[in-house]
Design a protein around this motif. Structure first.
Motif, mmCIF file in Angstrom:
data_model
loop_
_atom_site.group_PDB
_atom_site.id
_atom_site.type_symbol
_atom_site.label_atom_id
_atom_site.label_comp_id
_atom_site.label_asym_id
_atom_site.label_seq_id
_atom_site.Cartn_x
_atom_site.Cartn_y
_atom_site.Cartn_z
ATOM 1 N N PRO A 48 -6.086 -39.994 7.222
ATOM 2 C CA PRO A 48 -5.050 -41.435 7.293
ATOM 3 C C PRO A 48 -6.259 -41.531 5.917
ATOM 4 N N TYR A 49 -7.036 -40.224 5.571
ATOM 5 C CA TYR A 49 -7.528 -41.289 4.281
ATOM 6 C C TYR A 49 -7.846 -39.422 3.540
ATOM 7 N N HIS A 50 -6.964 -39.275 2.402
ATOM 8 C CA HIS A 50 -7.576 -38.527 1.505
ATOM 9 C C HIS A 50 -8.322 -38.360 0.174
ATOM 10 N N SER A 51 -9.400 -37.459 0.439
ATOM 11 C CA SER A 51 -10.965 -37.515 -0.550
ATOM 12 C C SER A 51 -9.872 -37.378 -2.307
ATOM 13 N N LEU A 111 -25.466 -38.562 -7.206
ATOM 14 C CA LEU A 111 -24.116 -38.389 -7.375
ATOM 15 C C LEU A 111 -24.368 -36.441 -6.438
ATOM 16 N N TYR A 112 -24.749 -36.190 -6.011
ATOM 17 C CA TYR A 112 -24.388 -35.329 -5.114
ATOM 18 C C TYR A 112 -24.107 -35.964 -3.466
ATOM 19 N N ILE A 113 -24.943 -36.767 -2.728
ATOM 20 C CA ILE A 113 -24.605 -37.389 -1.786
ATOM 21 C C ILE A 113 -23.436 -38.266 -2.105
ATOM 22 N N LEU A 114 -23.014 -38.832 -3.131
ATOM 23 C CA LEU A 114 -21.555 -39.529 -3.846
ATOM 24 C C LEU A 114 -20.518 -38.585 -3.000
ATOM 25 N N LEU A 115 -20.728 -37.032 -3.617
ATOM 26 C CA LEU A 115 -19.594 -35.973 -3.587
ATOM 27 C C LEU A 115 -19.633 -35.817 -1.958
ATOM 28 N N GLY A 116 -20.252 -36.429 -1.212
ATOM 29 C CA GLY A 116 -20.009 -35.757 0.052
ATOM 30 C C GLY A 116 -19.318 -36.736 0.872
ATOM 31 N N ALA A 117 -19.332 -38.015 0.457
ATOM 32 C CA ALA A 117 -19.355 -39.117 0.867
ATOM 33 C C ALA A 117 -17.599 -39.473 1.264
ATOM 34 N N ASN A 118 -17.246 -38.394 -0.518
ATOM 35 C CA ASN A 118 -15.900 -38.829 -0.346
ATOM 36 C C ASN A 118 -15.200 -37.604 0.592
ATOM 37 N N SER A 119 -15.992 -35.857 0.966
ATOM 38 C CA SER A 119 -14.845 -35.095 1.624
ATOM 39 C C SER A 119 -15.326 -36.190 3.184
ATOM 40 N N TYR A 120 -16.045 -36.369 3.560
ATOM 41 C CA TYR A 120 -16.969 -36.953 4.920
ATOM 42 C C TYR A 120 -15.572 -38.003 5.556
ATOM 43 N N SER A 121 -15.389 -39.170 4.354
ATOM 44 C CA SER A 121 -14.232 -39.668 4.295
ATOM 45 C C SER A 121 -12.748 -39.155 5.066
ATOM 46 N N GLU A 122 -12.561 -37.912 4.811
ATOM 47 C CA GLU A 122 -11.380 -37.311 5.149
ATOM 48 C C GLU A 122 -11.274 -36.494 6.069
ATOM 49 N N LEU A 123 -12.811 -36.244 6.202
ATOM 50 C CA LEU A 123 -13.231 -35.281 8.059
ATOM 51 C C LEU A 123 -13.475 -35.841 8.464
ATOM 52 N N ALA A 124 -14.111 -36.973 8.645
ATOM 53 C CA ALA A 124 -14.385 -38.069 10.129
ATOM 54 C C ALA A 124 -12.954 -39.440 10.519
ATOM 55 N N SER A 157 -29.499 -29.686 6.699
ATOM 56 C CA SER A 157 -29.166 -31.053 6.561
ATOM 57 C C SER A 157 -28.183 -30.784 5.030
ATOM 58 N N ILE A 158 -28.725 -29.425 4.599
ATOM 59 C CA ILE A 158 -27.932 -29.084 3.434
ATOM 60 C C ILE A 158 -26.803 -27.654 3.974
ATOM 61 N N ILE A 159 -27.020 -26.973 4.996
ATOM 62 C CA ILE A 159 -26.268 -25.873 5.589
ATOM 63 C C ILE A 159 -25.522 -26.800 6.500
ATOM 64 N N VAL A 160 -25.671 -27.585 7.060
ATOM 65 C CA VAL A 160 -24.451 -28.186 7.170
ATOM 66 C C VAL A 160 -23.545 -29.034 6.886
ATOM 67 N N TRP A 161 -24.000 -29.633 5.869
ATOM 68 C CA TRP A 161 -23.408 -30.577 4.967
ATOM 69 C C TRP A 161 -22.203 -29.337 4.439
ATOM 70 N N GLY A 162 -22.860 -28.316 3.584
ATOM 71 C CA GLY A 162 -22.250 -27.323 2.920
ATOM 72 C C GLY A 162 -20.964 -26.317 3.743
ATOM 73 N N LEU A 163 -21.111 -26.218 5.385
ATOM 74 C CA LEU A 163 -20.613 -25.965 5.783
ATOM 75 C C LEU A 163 -19.123 -26.983 6.457
ATOM 76 N N ALA A 164 -19.610 -28.592 6.475
ATOM 77 C CA ALA A 164 -18.475 -29.249 6.474
ATOM 78 C C ALA A 164 -17.798 -29.351 5.343
ATOM 79 N N TYR A 165 -18.347 -29.586 3.742
ATOM 80 C CA TYR A 165 -17.533 -29.212 2.413
ATOM 81 C C TYR A 165 -16.245 -28.009 2.590
ATOM 82 N N PHE A 166 -17.239 -27.089 3.474
ATOM 83 C CA PHE A 166 -16.147 -25.547 3.538
ATOM 84 C C PHE A 166 -14.959 -25.604 4.531
#
Length: 437
Positions: A384-387, A57-70, A360-369
């Protein structure tokens, strides 16, 4: 043709490669080894499954944010592009090199482990372990020098074989009726201090097995249609990996009681021995080799993309942007392969791997921020995509990252000290590079 145009990465990758690199770059031997260790730490059937589900579930939340960022910044190198854009040059430099270190270690490790598994099948090759590891590295180096298309085909084939192997193993476990599993006694003292320690150590192992879930973002610049392919592959890939992980654990518990599984160093081999007799260990060895070839191929492709992006932004040598006719960042590939060769020769991974989940946790956390920051800082940037359910899903992902990081510091302070050391050294290096530019 200008040098800049000549050194552009080719848009030759599609949805099937994205899903294959996510699965191939994530599912490794970790899921075959860690269930026993985690069962020993938690000693509770439902808590073990809940831990794997929590990780998913934590990784799925990450996929949601990374979809918009990427899709907003579809550039080679993934996370550090978003962090640099949102938080500045130094944050980008530090997170980029953190990400590179995390992703450049695995190829050497996987070459060594594949050679060890080959020796299990063919004991007469025991004295050639290092030679086989180096040969594997050179074979994959030659494959990727030939072009990104060949690497993509190998990734899709090996990832498909990997999924088939895991589905077959899970099916065989659930079909097995030879052992009556005793009722698991639940532990009422779930929140005693030892279990909290065990829970966070378990999550550190689990996050380690999910490492690679955002692989598709490193290849965003080479994707034929990143706006559609990246969100589709992130969601479908993460859900598939999480489902396999939870099912593998449930399947192992179906064959062995938790008390027995907790004493296992290689849970899958012990389960397979019961299912298939003495040949069980060989079957798990073959599954492990398929898993590792797929993950090795993915990790031969990822570090050069990060190094290419870092070179383009002046955070590494200018030659790091050189791309050959096949679309491979050739200098970045050679540098990463030399690093892998050095690690194979010294064969020391324990310290390096222990802080991979931390980084990994530090990099992902910074990406979400960065997602929060870019929404307020650059509201007109094309998205093109909104989380989903922004900003709450992103805020939850940040809180979860901080909680996990605090838990990791508590359970593994040595790795945290190493990270502080790397960070301290990084700033003078950053200033030197800035001066050179």
């Amino acid at each position: 043709m200008s040098d800049t145009a000549k050194n552009q990465l080719k848009k030759s990758l599609g949805l099937s490669f994205n899903i294959a690199v996510l699965i191939g770059g994530t599912i490794g031997v970790g899921i075959l080894r860690t269930p026993g260790t985690i069962a020993e730490m938690l000693n509770n059937y439902w808590l073990v499954l809940a831990s794997w589900l929590f990780g998913g579930l934590y990784i799925l939340l990450g996929a949601n944010s990374y979809s918009e960022l990427a899709t907003m910044l579809p550039k080679a190198g993934g996370s550090y592009n978003y962090i640099k854009r949102a938080l500045g040059e130094y944050a980008g430099f530090l997170s980029g090199w953190y990400d590179y270190i995390t992703n450049v270690i695995p190829p050497a490790f996987y070459c060594i482990v594949i050679s060890e598994y080959i020796i299990i099948l063919f004991p007469s090759l025991a004295s050639y372990s290092t030679v086989m590891a180096i040969s594997l590295l050179f074979a994959f180096l030659l494959l990727h020098l030939s072009g990104v298309k060949n690497g993509s085909i190998i990734q899709q084939i090996t990832s498909l074989l990997k999924v088939i192997c895991f589905v077959a193993l899970v099916t065989a476990c659930f079909m097995y009726t030879g052992v009556e599993v005793p009722k698991i006694q639940t532990d009422n003292s779930i929140f005693h201090i030892g279990l909290i320690f065990g829970f966070f150590k378990s999550l550190q192992l689990i996050i380690g097995t999910y490492n690679g879930w955002n692989s598709v973002c490193f290849f965003a610049e080479e994707n034929e249609n990143p706006n559609k392919n990246i969100p589709k592959s992130l969601y479908s890939g993460v859900i598939l990996v999480a489902a396999i992980y939870v099912l593998v654990n449930a399947a192992f518990f179906h064959v062995l009681p938790i008390e027995t599984l907790a004493k296992s160093n290689l849970a899958a081999a012990d389960v397979a021995k019961i299912l298939f007799g003495e040949n069980g260990a060989k079957i798990v060895t073959v599954i492990s080799i398929f898993s590792l070839i797929s993950i090795l191929n993915a990790f031969m492709m990822i570090p050069p993309r990060i190094l290419y992006g870092l070179s383009r932004d002046g955070f590494f040598i200018a030659q790091g942007t050189k791309v050959n006719k096949g679309g491979t960042p050739i200098v970045a590939l050679f540098v990463s392969s030399l690093f892998s060769l050095f690690l194979i020769c010294i064969g020391s991974f324990e310290v390096l791997f222990s802080f991979a989940a931390f980084i990994s946790i530090i990099v992902w956390g910074l990406a979400y921020f960065s997602l929060l920051k870019l929404r307020s800082k650059e509201p007109n940037l094309p998205r093109p995509y909104h989380s989903f359910w922004y900003p709450w899903t992103t805020i939850i992902a940040i809180i979860a990252s901080i909680a996990l990081l605090a838990g990791f510091i508590y359970s593994d302070p040595k790795s945290f000290i190493i990270i502080i050391g790397i960070t301290a050294v990084s700033y003078p290096l950053f200033l030197a590079l800035q001066k050179r530019e």
